[in-house]
Design an enzyme around this catalytic site. Structure first.
Site, mmCIF file in Angstrom:
data_model
loop_
_atom_site.group_PDB
_atom_site.id
_atom_site.type_symbol
_atom_site.label_atom_id
_atom_site.label_comp_id
_atom_site.label_asym_id
_atom_site.label_seq_id
_atom_site.Cartn_x
_atom_site.Cartn_y
_atom_site.Cartn_z
ATOM 1 N N CYS A 123 0.900 -1.180 0.000
ATOM 2 C CA CYS A 123 0.000 0.000 0.000
ATOM 3 C C CYS A 123 0.924 1.212 0.000
ATOM 4 C CB CYS A 123 -0.874 0.005 1.249
ATOM 5 S SG CYS A 123 -1.766 -1.525 1.519
ATOM 6 N N ALA A 124 1.463 1.554 -1.150
ATOM 7 C CA ALA A 124 2.694 2.338 -1.182
ATOM 8 C C ALA A 124 2.519 3.846 -1.315
ATOM 9 C CB ALA A 124 3.570 1.838 -2.329
ATOM 10 N N ALA A 125 1.419 4.300 -1.923
ATOM 11 C CA ALA A 125 1.299 5.729 -2.232
ATOM 12 C C ALA A 125 1.059 6.548 -0.947
ATOM 13 C CB ALA A 125 0.156 5.947 -3.208
ATOM 14 N N PRO A 126 1.607 7.768 -0.843
ATOM 15 C CA PRO A 126 2.360 8.514 -1.866
ATOM 16 C C PRO A 126 3.853 8.196 -1.933
ATOM 17 C CG PRO A 126 2.015 9.891 0.052
ATOM 18 C CD PRO A 126 1.335 8.586 0.352
ATOM 19 N N GLY A 127 4.320 7.152 -1.277
ATOM 20 C CA GLY A 127 5.667 6.668 -1.566
ATOM 21 C C GLY A 127 6.742 6.989 -0.551
ATOM 22 N N ASN A 128 6.371 7.503 0.617
ATOM 23 C CA ASN A 128 7.417 7.819 1.605
ATOM 24 C C ASN A 128 8.217 6.589 1.990
ATOM 25 O OD1 ASN A 128 7.056 10.613 1.985
ATOM 26 N ND2 ASN A 128 5.160 10.189 3.074
ATOM 27 N N ASP A 147 -0.186 0.162 -5.222
ATOM 28 C CA ASP A 147 -1.291 0.844 -4.538
ATOM 29 C C ASP A 147 -2.557 0.613 -5.349
ATOM 30 O OD1 ASP A 147 -1.288 3.099 -2.142
ATOM 31 O OD2 ASP A 147 -3.015 3.283 -3.480
ATOM 32 N N ASP A 191 1.557 -1.166 4.966
ATOM 33 C CA ASP A 191 1.256 0.089 5.667
ATOM 34 C C ASP A 191 -0.198 0.396 5.326
ATOM 35 O OD1 ASP A 191 1.852 2.402 7.169
ATOM 36 O OD2 ASP A 191 2.247 3.549 5.348
ATOM 37 N N CYS A 244 -1.332 4.168 11.278
ATOM 38 C CA CYS A 244 -1.119 5.395 12.058
ATOM 39 C C CYS A 244 -2.370 5.641 12.897
ATOM 40 C CB CYS A 244 -0.781 6.568 11.150
ATOM 41 S SG CYS A 244 -1.986 6.891 9.869
HETATM 42 C C1 LIG Z 1 -1.401 4.750 4.890
HETATM 43 S S1 LIG Z 1 -1.490 4.987 3.198
HETATM 44 C C2 LIG Z 1 0.090 4.446 2.682
HETATM 45 C C3 LIG Z 1 1.178 5.456 2.904
HETATM 46 C C4 LIG Z 1 2.475 5.059 2.240
HETATM 47 N N1 LIG Z 1 2.899 3.736 2.655
HETATM 48 C C5 LIG Z 1 3.584 6.051 2.502
HETATM 49 O O1 LIG Z 1 4.370 5.823 3.428
HETATM 50 O O2 LIG Z 1 3.699 7.052 1.778
HETATM 51 C C6 LIG Z 1 -2.514 3.674 2.687
HETATM 52 C C7 LIG Z 1 -2.572 3.467 1.195
HETATM 53 O O3 LIG Z 1 -3.289 2.246 0.960
HETATM 54 C C8 LIG Z 1 -3.924 2.367 -0.278
HETATM 55 N N2 LIG Z 1 -4.937 1.304 -0.338
HETATM 56 C C9 LIG Z 1 -6.195 1.300 0.168
HETATM 57 N N3 LIG Z 1 -6.797 0.123 -0.089
HETATM 58 C C10 LIG Z 1 -5.895 -0.626 -0.775
HETATM 59 C C11 LIG Z 1 -5.926 -1.935 -1.339
HETATM 60 N N4 LIG Z 1 -7.012 -2.704 -1.250
HETATM 61 N N5 LIG Z 1 -4.825 -2.379 -1.991
HETATM 62 C C12 LIG Z 1 -3.729 -1.604 -2.092
HETATM 63 N N6 LIG Z 1 -3.658 -0.359 -1.597
HETATM 64 C C13 LIG Z 1 -4.717 0.123 -0.935
HETATM 65 C C14 LIG Z 1 -4.438 3.780 -0.300
HETATM 66 O O4 LIG Z 1 -4.668 4.212 -1.626
HETATM 67 C C15 LIG Z 1 -3.307 4.523 0.386
HETATM 68 O O5 LIG Z 1 -2.440 5.076 -0.584
#
Ligand SMILES: C[S@@+](CC[C@H](N)C(=O)[O-])C[C@H]1O[C@@H](n2cnc3c(N)ncnc32)[C@H](O)[C@@H]1O
Length: 485
Positions: A123-128, A147, A191, A244
């Site tokens: 679940c990578a976006a926005p990529g930190n 993502d 994440d 978080c």
């Molecule tokens: C907490 S954020 C991730 C932050 C990211 N790891 C960072 O450090 O920048 C959660 C992410 O999970 C994604 N997400 C939600 N449901 C998902 C799914 N079923 N499969 C993959 N990604 C998912 C969202 O789009 C969101 O970008």
């Protein structure tokens, strides 16, 4: 991208009803917790270690009058107070550091990815965390950054290019069903999307209670994401699960359920980080017993380390792992892309040895792209992007891209020009810079030039008629907006 709300201290969190009242019984010092939530966070920067060390970043900021201090428990990070606006500084625009909340550095710090490992960020976006992993791998090998949201991956793509990391492939899949064809991974970051209660010091709306129905949908998704991440981990490999939020339903309950489903295939490793006060995970909540082993999880309470709130669990695969995944092969090299990449050696003096560490290929016809030579992408599933664009193919002469220069510019030994501070911001605004005869001597008319400030690469220009033409991308310049200068 939506503008982040400015931090507004709440009126009196300790007395009011908020999302946090339900945790009162498990918080060791309720008043200190509420007080911590009312203080803004110090900006936190993680040095882009592919370009400079934390100490070099520290010196660079100190020479400009700032007073950074080490985060301590994460060796590449600095906290900078005193009104420093991290997104407005030339170092951010040139990708010398990542702006990342301290708490959010924890999962990757705990996972400890090492060069040579293949890592999935589910679940990578926005990529930190993606770029944190990419750096930890030494900008070699493989990070698959997935993502479910193609839109949010746009921000990840920008971070990868600005950072100049060449070991990331991006996929857009529902991570709950991430295909086996993505291959097996030594390390996996889950994440998960969550109710974000721990982000209150950035976004005051985090204190609004989460509805039980919404929480239930989140929990189901979190469980499936964690289980799929675990299934894609090779024997001996590790998975970090993080949120978080404070809610035990989204944290210990998810981990306990996943471990129960895997019946002995995974074990929890104690989540401990030197220099950081992590509290043990909860063994029970609201009449539900999660088991004594949940104490191995880690809870980051805001008042213990002056951070946001986070939860982490580190799980190791201990079975022999008969797996449905195949190990993917490296990307094939394309000779025409290699010829274009040669521009970096011919014009900018990047050594053949450095370029040999990359695979050159096409994804579309606009750019020759590069990826680390040992990168193995995501096997049999469609990849949105691998690596970064390095050379624009359809211009004459071929133009080294800004992302390519972010990755390779510090290796340039040929056409290089140092800019003054005021010139840096003019360059970001795409204004031509008039060079006197002395500074222009040695530069080839119509030739590309790596531009640096205080020895650090900030982009690429072209020398023409005694001036440096800015080739800083229009989109990057717009994103920097009125912030520069
Ligand atoms: C907490 S954020 C991730 C932050 C990211 N790891 C960072 O450090 O920048 C959660 C992410 O999970 C994604 N997400 C939600 N449901 C998902 C799914 N079923 N499969 C993959 N990604 C998912 C969202 O789009 C969101 O970008």
């Amino acid at each position: 991208m939506a503008r982040r709300e400015r931090y507004q201290p709440p009126e009196d969190l300790a007395r009011g009803e908020s999302a946090y009242t339900r945790y009162r019984a498990v918080i060791d010092d309720w008043q200190a917790f509420c007080d911590a939530l009312q203080r803004p966070l110090s900006p936190c920067l993680r040095a882009n270690t592919t370009r400079l060390t934390r100490d070099e970043l520290d010196k660079l900021l100190r020479d400009e009058g700032w007073d950074p201090r080490p985060l301590g428990w994460q060796g590449d990070a600095l906290l900078v107070d005193g009104g420093f606006r991290p997104g407005h500084h030339w170092g951010a625009i040139a990708g010398l550091y990542q702006i990342q909340e301290a708490a959010s550095l924890l999962p990757v710090q705990l996972l400890d990815p090492r060069p040579g490992e293949r890592v999935l960020d589910l679940c990578a976006a926005p990529g930190n965390k993606t770029v944190q992993v990419a750096d930890a791998l030494g900008n070699r090998g493989t990070v698959v950054a997935n993502d479910a949201s193609a839109g949010r991956l746009g921000a990840l793509g920008q971070a990868v290019k600005r950072h100049g990391v060449v070991n990331v492939s991006q996929t857009v899949r529902d991570g709950q069903g991430m295909p086996w064809a993505a291959g097996r991974f030594d390390k996996v970051v889950v994440d998960a999307p969550c109710s974000c209660e721990g982000t209150f010091r950035k976004t005051a709306t985090a204190a609004e209670p989460t509805s039980p129905a919404f929480r239930q949908r989140l929990v189901q998704r979190q469980q499936r994401l964690l289980l799929r991440g675990m299934a894609l981990t090779r024997p001996g490999g590790t998975v970090v699960y993080s949120t978080c939020t404070f809610a035990p339903e989204e944290n210990e309950a998810v981990v306990a359920a996943a471990l129960a489903r895997c019946s002995g295939a995974f074990e929890l490793i104690p989540a401990r980080v030197a220099g950081l006060q992590l509290s043990p995970g909860l063994e029970a909540w609201d009449g539900v017993d999660f088991g004594a082993d949940m104490a191995a999880c880690g809870r980051l309470w805001p008042h213990h380390n002056d951070t946001g709130g986070f939860f982490v669990a580190l799980l190791r695969r201990v079975d022999d792992g008969s797996s449905q995944s195949e190990d993917p092969l490296p990307l094939p090299e394309e000779p025409r892309a290699r010829t274009l990449l040669q521009t970096f050696e011919d014009e900018l003096g990047v050594s053949a040895e450095v370029l040999d560490g990359l695979t050159a290929f096409f994804e579309g016809s606009k750019y020759a792209k590069v990826v680390a030579a040992d990168h193995t992408a995501a096997g049999g599933i469609p990849v949105v992007r691998s690596g970064i664009p390095a050379v624009r193919a359809q211009t004459r002469p071929p133009k080294p891209s800004t992302a390519g220069v972010m990755a390779l510019g510090h290796h340039a030994r040929g056409a290089v020009l140092e800019l003054e501070r005021a010139e840096v911001y003019a360059f970001f605004r795409r204004e031509p810079l008039l060079l006197g005869p002395e500074r222009g001597s040695g530069l080839r008319e119509g030739g590309h030039v790596v531009l640096r400030h205080r020895g650090h690469t900030i982009g690429i220009g072209m020398y023409r008629n005694g001036a440096m033409v800015s080739l800083f991308p229009k989109a990057w310049s717009r994103a920097a907006g009125g912030t520069v200068g």
